[in-house]
Design a protein around this motif. Structure first.
Motif, PDB file in Angstrom:
ATOM      1  N   GLU A  25     -20.076  -4.158  50.188  1.00  0.00           N
ATOM      2  CA  GLU A  25     -20.805  -5.420  50.301  1.00  0.00           C
ATOM      3  C   GLU A  25     -22.296  -5.250  50.623  1.00  0.00           C
ATOM      4  N   PRO A  26     -22.702  -4.325  51.504  1.00  0.00           N
ATOM      5  CA  PRO A  26     -24.134  -4.169  51.784  1.00  0.00           C
ATOM      6  C   PRO A  26     -24.969  -3.750  50.569  1.00  0.00           C
ATOM      7  N   PHE A  27     -24.312  -3.234  49.521  1.00  0.00           N
ATOM      8  CA  PHE A  27     -25.029  -2.770  48.335  1.00  0.00           C
ATOM      9  C   PHE A  27     -25.095  -3.830  47.229  1.00  0.00           C
ATOM     10  N   VAL A  28     -24.348  -4.906  47.382  1.00  0.00           N
ATOM     11  CA  VAL A  28     -24.198  -5.876  46.287  1.00  0.00           C
ATOM     12  C   VAL A  28     -25.533  -6.505  45.903  1.00  0.00           C
ATOM     13  N   HIS A  29     -26.270  -7.010  46.867  1.00  0.00           N
ATOM     14  CA  HIS A  29     -27.514  -7.708  46.544  1.00  0.00           C
ATOM     15  C   HIS A  29     -28.510  -6.789  45.846  1.00  0.00           C
ATOM     16  N   GLN A  30     -28.699  -5.598  46.382  1.00  0.00           N
ATOM     17  CA  GLN A  30     -29.662  -4.659  45.792  1.00  0.00           C
ATOM     18  C   GLN A  30     -29.262  -4.297  44.363  1.00  0.00           C
ATOM     19  N   LEU A  31     -27.974  -4.030  44.146  1.00  0.00           N
ATOM     20  CA  LEU A  31     -27.514  -3.669  42.803  1.00  0.00           C
ATOM     21  C   LEU A  31     -27.668  -4.831  41.827  1.00  0.00           C
ATOM     22  N   SER A  32     -27.499  -6.043  42.311  1.00  0.00           N
ATOM     23  CA  SER A  32     -27.567  -7.199  41.421  1.00  0.00           C
ATOM     24  C   SER A  32     -28.966  -7.448  40.883  1.00  0.00           C
ATOM     25  N   LEU A  33     -29.958  -6.788  41.460  1.00  0.00           N
ATOM     26  CA  LEU A  33     -31.354  -7.017  41.068  1.00  0.00           C
ATOM     27  C   LEU A  33     -31.897  -5.980  40.090  1.00  0.00           C
ATOM     28  N   ILE A  34     -31.179  -4.879  39.873  1.00  0.00           N
ATOM     29  CA  ILE A  34     -31.757  -3.813  39.060  1.00  0.00           C
ATOM     30  C   ILE A  34     -31.735  -4.182  37.579  1.00  0.00           C
ATOM     31  N   THR A  35     -32.727  -3.684  36.844  1.00  0.00           N
ATOM     32  CA  THR A  35     -32.870  -4.042  35.418  1.00  0.00           C
ATOM     33  C   THR A  35     -33.120  -2.834  34.523  1.00  0.00           C
ATOM     34  N   THR A  36     -33.272  -1.644  35.099  1.00  0.00           N
ATOM     35  CA  THR A  36     -33.579  -0.460  34.294  1.00  0.00           C
ATOM     36  C   THR A  36     -32.601   0.668  34.591  1.00  0.00           C
ATOM     37  N   PRO A  37     -32.356   1.553  33.626  1.00  0.00           N
ATOM     38  CA  PRO A  37     -31.441   2.676  33.856  1.00  0.00           C
ATOM     39  C   PRO A  37     -31.885   3.569  35.011  1.00  0.00           C
ATOM     40  N   GLU A  38     -33.205   3.696  35.184  1.00  0.00           N
ATOM     41  CA  GLU A  38     -33.711   4.569  36.248  1.00  0.00           C
ATOM     42  C   GLU A  38     -33.296   4.087  37.633  1.00  0.00           C
ATOM     43  N   ALA A  39     -33.029   2.796  37.759  1.00  0.00           N
ATOM     44  CA  ALA A  39     -32.683   2.228  39.060  1.00  0.00           C
ATOM     45  C   ALA A  39     -31.200   2.342  39.392  1.00  0.00           C
ATOM     46  N   LEU A  54     -20.557  -9.693  39.135  1.00  0.00           N
ATOM     47  CA  LEU A  54     -20.266  -8.537  38.288  1.00  0.00           C
ATOM     48  C   LEU A  54     -20.129  -7.273  39.133  1.00  0.00           C
ATOM     49  N   VAL A  55     -21.016  -7.103  40.091  1.00  0.00           N
ATOM     50  CA  VAL A  55     -20.925  -5.945  40.993  1.00  0.00           C
ATOM     51  C   VAL A  55     -19.595  -5.961  41.736  1.00  0.00           C
ATOM     52  N   ARG A  56     -19.263  -7.109  42.301  1.00  0.00           N
ATOM     53  CA  ARG A  56     -18.010  -7.202  43.070  1.00  0.00           C
ATOM     54  C   ARG A  56     -16.796  -6.991  42.175  1.00  0.00           C
ATOM     55  N   LEU A  57     -16.877  -7.440  40.934  1.00  0.00           N
ATOM     56  CA  LEU A  57     -15.784  -7.220  39.988  1.00  0.00           C
ATOM     57  C   LEU A  57     -15.540  -5.735  39.772  1.00  0.00           C
ATOM     58  N   VAL A  58     -16.601  -4.990  39.497  1.00  0.00           N
ATOM     59  CA  VAL A  58     -16.455  -3.550  39.250  1.00  0.00           C
ATOM     60  C   VAL A  58     -15.887  -2.849  40.482  1.00  0.00           C
ATOM     61  N   LYS A  95     -15.288   6.595  47.418  1.00  0.00           N
ATOM     62  CA  LYS A  95     -15.418   6.238  46.002  1.00  0.00           C
ATOM     63  C   LYS A  95     -16.279   4.993  45.852  1.00  0.00           C
ATOM     64  N   THR A  96     -16.085   4.041  46.758  1.00  0.00           N
ATOM     65  CA  THR A  96     -16.842   2.792  46.715  1.00  0.00           C
ATOM     66  C   THR A  96     -18.327   3.023  46.949  1.00  0.00           C
ATOM     67  N   ARG A  97     -18.651   3.985  47.795  1.00  0.00           N
ATOM     68  CA  ARG A  97     -20.058   4.253  48.127  1.00  0.00           C
ATOM     69  C   ARG A  97     -20.726   5.187  47.129  1.00  0.00           C
ATOM     70  N   SER A  98     -20.006   5.682  46.152  1.00  0.00           N
ATOM     71  CA  SER A  98     -20.602   6.681  45.251  1.00  0.00           C
ATOM     72  C   SER A  98     -20.422   6.289  43.788  1.00  0.00           C
ATOM     73  N   THR A  99     -19.400   6.812  43.137  1.00  0.00           N
ATOM     74  CA  THR A  99     -19.257   6.629  41.690  1.00  0.00           C
ATOM     75  C   THR A  99     -19.073   5.166  41.290  1.00  0.00           C
ATOM     76  N   THR A 100     -18.461   4.371  42.149  1.00  0.00           N
ATOM     77  CA  THR A 100     -18.282   2.959  41.821  1.00  0.00           C
ATOM     78  C   THR A 100     -19.616   2.232  41.746  1.00  0.00           C
ATOM     79  N   LEU A 101     -20.573   2.637  42.570  1.00  0.00           N
ATOM     80  CA  LEU A 101     -21.897   2.016  42.520  1.00  0.00           C
ATOM     81  C   LEU A 101     -22.621   2.385  41.222  1.00  0.00           C
ATOM     82  N   VAL A 102     -22.346   3.567  40.692  1.00  0.00           N
ATOM     83  CA  VAL A 102     -22.910   3.959  39.395  1.00  0.00           C
ATOM     84  C   VAL A 102     -22.378   3.024  38.311  1.00  0.00           C
ATOM     85  N   GLU A 103     -21.065   2.778  38.334  1.00  0.00           N
ATOM     86  CA  GLU A 103     -20.455   1.891  37.346  1.00  0.00           C
ATOM     87  C   GLU A 103     -21.000   0.475  37.470  1.00  0.00           C
TER      88      GLU A 103
END
Length: 224
Positions: free
Chosen positions: A184-198, A145-149, A47-55
């Motif tokens: 945790e390995p996804f946190v930095h990359q997710l924190s940088l996105i700014t568009t829905p496509e990303a 915010l990523v870690r919170l979700v 769940k953490t590697r999939s739908t949670t990353l979408v949220e």
């Protein structure tokens, strides 16, 4: 202005009156669908590697939009992108109900926030969008915010286990920490996105199927 980490702790607190106690983050549907106790840690990690990353990605993009402008024109497109990545109507409904709870908290704690007021005018915005508005209002860091979700999703699911299939609470704490470590390995990359496509386009078909079956059950402890 409250520290970003303090805000994350506040919003992650299970005692926050958002209605989160009525949701199991997919755990009740999974257990009723046949998930075994021994498989719960793998379920949480998946769940953490999939739908949670979408949220989490949706929340970060919403934060970016609300910081750019209090009533951003791109929110409708963002919600559409989130919905496309959340194909289960039951899961979308659950997110919107949680969003309503967070909107109420936001209007009370930050009554002068134009971003949160904007969310209140939307037709049932999902939780991630409202969290993004709160994060923008309080200048919460994207990584927090990523870690919170991630934490909220995992903790809600793990806490539900104690009601549905009682086990040593200390064991559940270990599951939560391990699942958060997976993210945790996804946190930095997710924190940088700014568009829905990303926003990551990651699904969990089995969990979505369980959620749909659960939504029509007459006997259930949690809404989702």
């Amino acid at each position: 202005m409250v520290d970003s980490g303090t805000l994350a702790m506040l919003l992650a607190d299970a005692r926050l009156p958002t209605g989160g106690h009525t949701h199991s983050a997919g755990m009740e549907p999974a257990l009723l669908g046949g998930l075994k106790r021994d498989d719960i840690p793998s379920f949480l990690a998946g769940k953490t590697r999939s739908t949670t990353l979408v949220e989490a990605g949706t929340a970060v993009v919403a934060r970016h939009h609300f910081i750019s402008e209090a009533a951003p024109s791109g929110i409708d497109a963002l919600i559409a992108a989130w919905a496309a990545r959340t194909p289960s109507p039951a899961l979308r409904d659950a997110s919107r109900l949680l969003g309503r709870g967070y909107t109420r908290i936001g209007r009370t704690v930050w009554p002068s926030s134009a971003s949160i007021a904007f969310c209140a005018q939307l037709r049932q915005p999902p939780r991630a969008v409202v969290l993004g508005a709160i994060a923008a209002t309080a200048l919460m860091k994207p990584a927090d915010l990523v870690r919170l979700v991630v934490y909220e999703e995992v903790q809600n699911a793990a806490s539900a286990v104690l009601k549905l299939d009682p086990i040593d609470p200390a064991t559940v704490v270990t599951w939560v920490l391990n699942a958060c470590e997976v993210a945790e390995p996804f946190v930095h990359q997710l924190s940088l996105i700014t568009t829905p496509e990303a926003i990551p386009a990651l699904g969990a078909p089995q969990a979505e199927g369980w959620a749909e079956a659960h939504s029509v059950m007459k006997k259930r402890l949690f809404r989702a």
